[in-house]
Design an enzyme around this catalytic site. Structure first.
Site, short mmCIF file in Angstrom:
data_model
loop_
_atom_site.label_atom_id
_atom_site.label_comp_id
_atom_site.label_asym_id
_atom_site.label_seq_id
_atom_site.Cartn_x
_atom_site.Cartn_y
_atom_site.Cartn_z
N ALA A 122 0.83 -1.21 0.00
CA ALA A 122 0.00 0.00 0.00
C ALA A 122 0.87 1.26 0.00
O ALA A 122 1.99 1.26 0.53
CB ALA A 122 -0.92 0.00 1.22
N GLY A 176 0.75 -5.58 0.67
CA GLY A 176 -0.22 -5.70 -0.41
C GLY A 176 0.37 -6.21 -1.70
O GLY A 176 -0.32 -6.82 -2.52
N GLU A 194 2.60 -6.03 7.86
CA GLU A 194 1.61 -5.02 8.26
C GLU A 194 1.57 -4.75 9.76
O GLU A 194 1.35 -3.61 10.19
CB GLU A 194 0.22 -5.42 7.76
N GLU A 252 0.32 -9.81 -1.34
CA GLU A 252 -1.08 -10.25 -1.40
C GLU A 252 -1.59 -10.31 -2.84
O GLU A 252 -2.38 -11.20 -3.17
CB GLU A 252 -1.96 -9.32 -0.55
#
Length: 266
Positions: free
Chosen positions: A72, A117, A140, A120
């Site tokens: 992110a 992310g 995270e 992910e």
């Protein structure tokens, strides 16, 4: 090869006959950090690819030399109010679920950093090809959040609950060799060859029946987490969807006639 851009940061390339689509993350100045705009573009690209019946496989790549995706955009996140973050959440989720819900096989080509992310997005793919520079992880909790792009659900499905817990709770980064050993990535290749090898795998996959590929993926995904009896019912439903298709008829005919099948895709 044709190209189509979705927003400023996502590029889709169609290779060969168009059956292999490459979704390239293209925000090199930020090492592909996923901003709101980039997330929206990923989601839009996935919607378009999922609806395109010519596409048989999607390969997720990066245009950055040293990173797949660093996760992110924390600089953007730092500027958002609580209300703005609430509004941004569905857009962010749309990027990850967009990749996850593609109805065709997906292959991630990972080099350099694939963190948070970024990892992910790779986990949302069916197969992860990584080169020896790859560094993956879900860090995270080290910045006060949790993996929110599917990581807490996808990682244990890959490596088991205890291993996923250790990796998520420790927030540690895992280098390529260990990542392959632990099952965090599936195929390990020489430095700089992740995209080439992933596209080659995509070509091999894309040579197969489009009806069969979509049905096989549906059975694999829907059957996850079910008991065996329920899973076999999912498989049977997928089999029935292909058993009387034009692809099945063509595949059997081509086999018997010792020729390459010409898939009708229906």
């Amino acid at each position: 090869m044709s190209e189509e851009r979705f927003g400023e940061f996502v590029l889709v390339r169609r290779h060969g006959d168009g059956h292999v689509a490459e979704l390239a993350l293209d925000r090199p100045k930020a090492m592909n950090a996923v901003s709101t705009e980039m997330a929206r573009s990923i989601g839009a690209a996935c919607t378009a690819l999922g609806e395109d019946r010519d596409v048989r496989v999607v390969v997720l790549t990066s245009t950055h030399e040293r990173a797949f995706c660093v996760g992110a955009d924390l600089k953007e996140r730092n500027s958002l109010s609580d209300a703005e973050l609430v509004r941004q959440r569905p857009v962010a989720r749309g990027a990850y679920t967009g990749v996850l819900e593609l109805p065709v096989p997906t292959v991630a080509a990972v080099h350099g950093f694939a963190l948070g992310g970024g990892f992910e997005l790779a986990l949302a793919c069916d197969v992860i090809v990584a080169d020896r520079t790859a560094v993956v992880g879900l860090p995270e909790v080290s910045v006060g959040v949790i993996p929110g792009g599917g990581g807490t659900q996808l990682l244990p499905r890959r490596v088991g609950a205890a291993r996923a817990a250790e990796l998520i709770f420790s927030a540690r980064r895992v280098e390529a060799a260990e990542a392959r050993e632990l099952g965090l990535v599936d195929v390990l290749v020489d430095e700089g060859r992740d995209r080439e090898e992933a596209l080659a795998l995509g070509e091999r996959i894309g040579a197969n029946s489009p009806v069969g590929l979509r049905a096989a993926k549906r059975a694999l995904r829907l059957g996850q987490g079910l008991d065996l009896r329920a899973g076999l019912e999912v498989e049977d439903a997928a089999w029935r969807a292909v058993a009387f298709s034009g692809d099945r008829a063509e595949g059997v005919a081509a086999f018997n006639e010792k020729r390459k099948p010409q898939w009708p895709g229906e």
